[in-house]
Design a protein around this motif. Sequence first.
Motif, PDB file in Angstrom:
ATOM      1  N   PRO A   1       1.307   6.593  -6.681  1.00 42.75           N
ATOM      2  CA  PRO A   1       1.079   5.386  -5.871  1.00 42.75           C
ATOM      3  C   PRO A   1       2.011   5.379  -4.661  1.00 42.75           C
ATOM      4  O   PRO A   1       3.220   5.583  -4.801  1.00 42.75           O
ATOM      5  CB  PRO A   1       1.405   4.241  -6.828  1.00 42.75           C
ATOM      6  CG  PRO A   1       2.329   4.836  -7.842  1.00 42.75           C
ATOM      7  CD  PRO A   1       1.960   6.282  -7.954  1.00 42.75           C
TER       8      PRO A   1
ATOM      9  N   ARG B   1       2.593   3.872  -0.288  1.00 41.84           N
ATOM     10  CA  ARG B   1       2.239   2.933   0.776  1.00 41.84           C
ATOM     11  C   ARG B   1       2.548   3.610   2.107  1.00 41.84           C
ATOM     12  O   ARG B   1       3.570   4.261   2.267  1.00 41.84           O
ATOM     13  CB  ARG B   1       3.026   1.634   0.631  1.00 41.84           C
ATOM     14  CG  ARG B   1       2.464   0.550   1.523  1.00 41.84           C
ATOM     15  CD  ARG B   1       2.958  -0.837   1.162  1.00 41.84           C
ATOM     16  NE  ARG B   1       2.673  -1.322  -0.163  1.00 41.84           N
ATOM     17  CZ  ARG B   1       1.520  -1.869  -0.555  1.00 41.84           C
ATOM     18  NH1 ARG B   1       0.528  -1.966   0.271  1.00 41.84           N
ATOM     19  NH2 ARG B   1       1.390  -2.328  -1.775  1.00 41.84           N
TER      20      ARG B   1
ATOM     21  N   ALA C   1      -2.095   0.799   0.735  1.00 41.80           N
ATOM     22  CA  ALA C   1      -1.758   1.376  -0.560  1.00 41.80           C
ATOM     23  C   ALA C   1      -2.764   2.468  -0.900  1.00 41.80           C
ATOM     24  O   ALA C   1      -3.973   2.243  -0.832  1.00 41.80           O
ATOM     25  CB  ALA C   1      -1.751   0.295  -1.629  1.00 41.80           C
ATOM     26  N   LEU C   2      -2.243   3.638  -1.267  1.00 44.77           N
ATOM     27  CA  LEU C   2      -3.077   4.794  -1.566  1.00 44.77           C
ATOM     28  C   LEU C   2      -2.476   5.601  -2.704  1.00 44.77           C
ATOM     29  O   LEU C   2      -1.356   5.359  -3.132  1.00 44.77           O
ATOM     30  CB  LEU C   2      -3.154   5.708  -0.328  1.00 44.77           C
ATOM     31  CG  LEU C   2      -3.827   5.126   0.897  1.00 44.77           C
ATOM     32  CD1 LEU C   2      -3.458   5.931   2.122  1.00 44.77           C
ATOM     33  CD2 LEU C   2      -5.325   5.099   0.714  1.00 44.77           C
TER      34      LEU C   2
ATOM     35  N   TRP D   1      -6.197   4.001  -4.103  1.00 43.95           N
ATOM     36  CA  TRP D   1      -5.070   3.514  -4.908  1.00 43.95           C
ATOM     37  C   TRP D   1      -5.321   3.650  -6.406  1.00 43.95           C
ATOM     38  O   TRP D   1      -4.437   4.018  -7.166  1.00 43.95           O
ATOM     39  CB  TRP D   1      -4.832   2.061  -4.514  1.00 43.95           C
ATOM     40  CG  TRP D   1      -3.932   1.310  -5.416  1.00 43.95           C
ATOM     41  CD1 TRP D   1      -4.290   0.421  -6.386  1.00 43.95           C
ATOM     42  CD2 TRP D   1      -2.504   1.357  -5.426  1.00 43.95           C
ATOM     43  NE1 TRP D   1      -3.178  -0.088  -7.017  1.00 43.95           N
ATOM     44  CE2 TRP D   1      -2.058   0.474  -6.423  1.00 43.95           C
ATOM     45  CE3 TRP D   1      -1.556   2.052  -4.695  1.00 43.95           C
ATOM     46  CZ2 TRP D   1      -0.727   0.279  -6.709  1.00 43.95           C
ATOM     47  CZ3 TRP D   1      -0.229   1.849  -4.987  1.00 43.95           C
ATOM     48  CH2 TRP D   1       0.169   0.970  -5.983  1.00 43.95           C
TER      49      TRP D   1
END
Length: 187
Positions: A115, A117, A159-160, A179
Motif C-alpha cells: 500500500p 500513496r 492511494a495505490l 489500492w
Amino acid sequence: MGMILRKVKTLSDNEKDTTRIVGQVKWFDPVKGFGFVVSESGGPDILLHANVLRNFGQSSVADSARIEIDIQETSRGVQAIEVHRIDAPESASAAVLADFAGLDEEEIRNAPLEPARIKWFDKGKGFGFANIFGRDEDIFVHIEVLRRSGLSDLQPGEALALRVIDGKRGCMATEVMAWENASTKDE
C-alpha cells in the motif's frame, strides 16, 4: 371530481439495461475528467467518466489500454458505468525499462504489492515519487511503469498498490495497481 393518483416506478441507474463489453481506450484526459472507449464489436464511442474509473481504484488510464466495462445507453449517448478490468497497451508491455535491465525478472515479478500513496508525479518530467505506508523512504515511479500498468498519470495523495524493488535508482516501483491489490502484513 376526484383525482386519481398513480405511483409510477422509475428505474434506478442500476436497474436499467447494462451490457458488458471489451474495448480499447481511445483517449482519456484526467484533467478534463473523461475520455472515450471504442468497443471491439464496433458502435459509437463510449464515454468513460473519471468517477467510474475512480470507483475501480484508478485516476487515469493509458491510451490504447484494453478495458472491460459495463455500459448503458443514456439520453446523452453510451456511457461506461463500471470498470471490471484494464490491461496495459500491448506496445507498453513490450517496452523494457532500462532501469530494470540486468535485474532478476523473477524477483521483480514476485515482489509484494504494497500500500502506497503518491507524493507527487509530473507527467511532463516522466516520473514522480510515492511512499509505502509506515516507511519514510521515497519510491521512484517512472512513467513507463505507469504505461506498462495501464495508467497515464497519478495525482498527489492517490492511494495505490506498488510492486517495489531495490533498483539502480534506489527503491523503485515496477508495477502500479489499484489500492485493493496491496498486501498487508497482518494477513
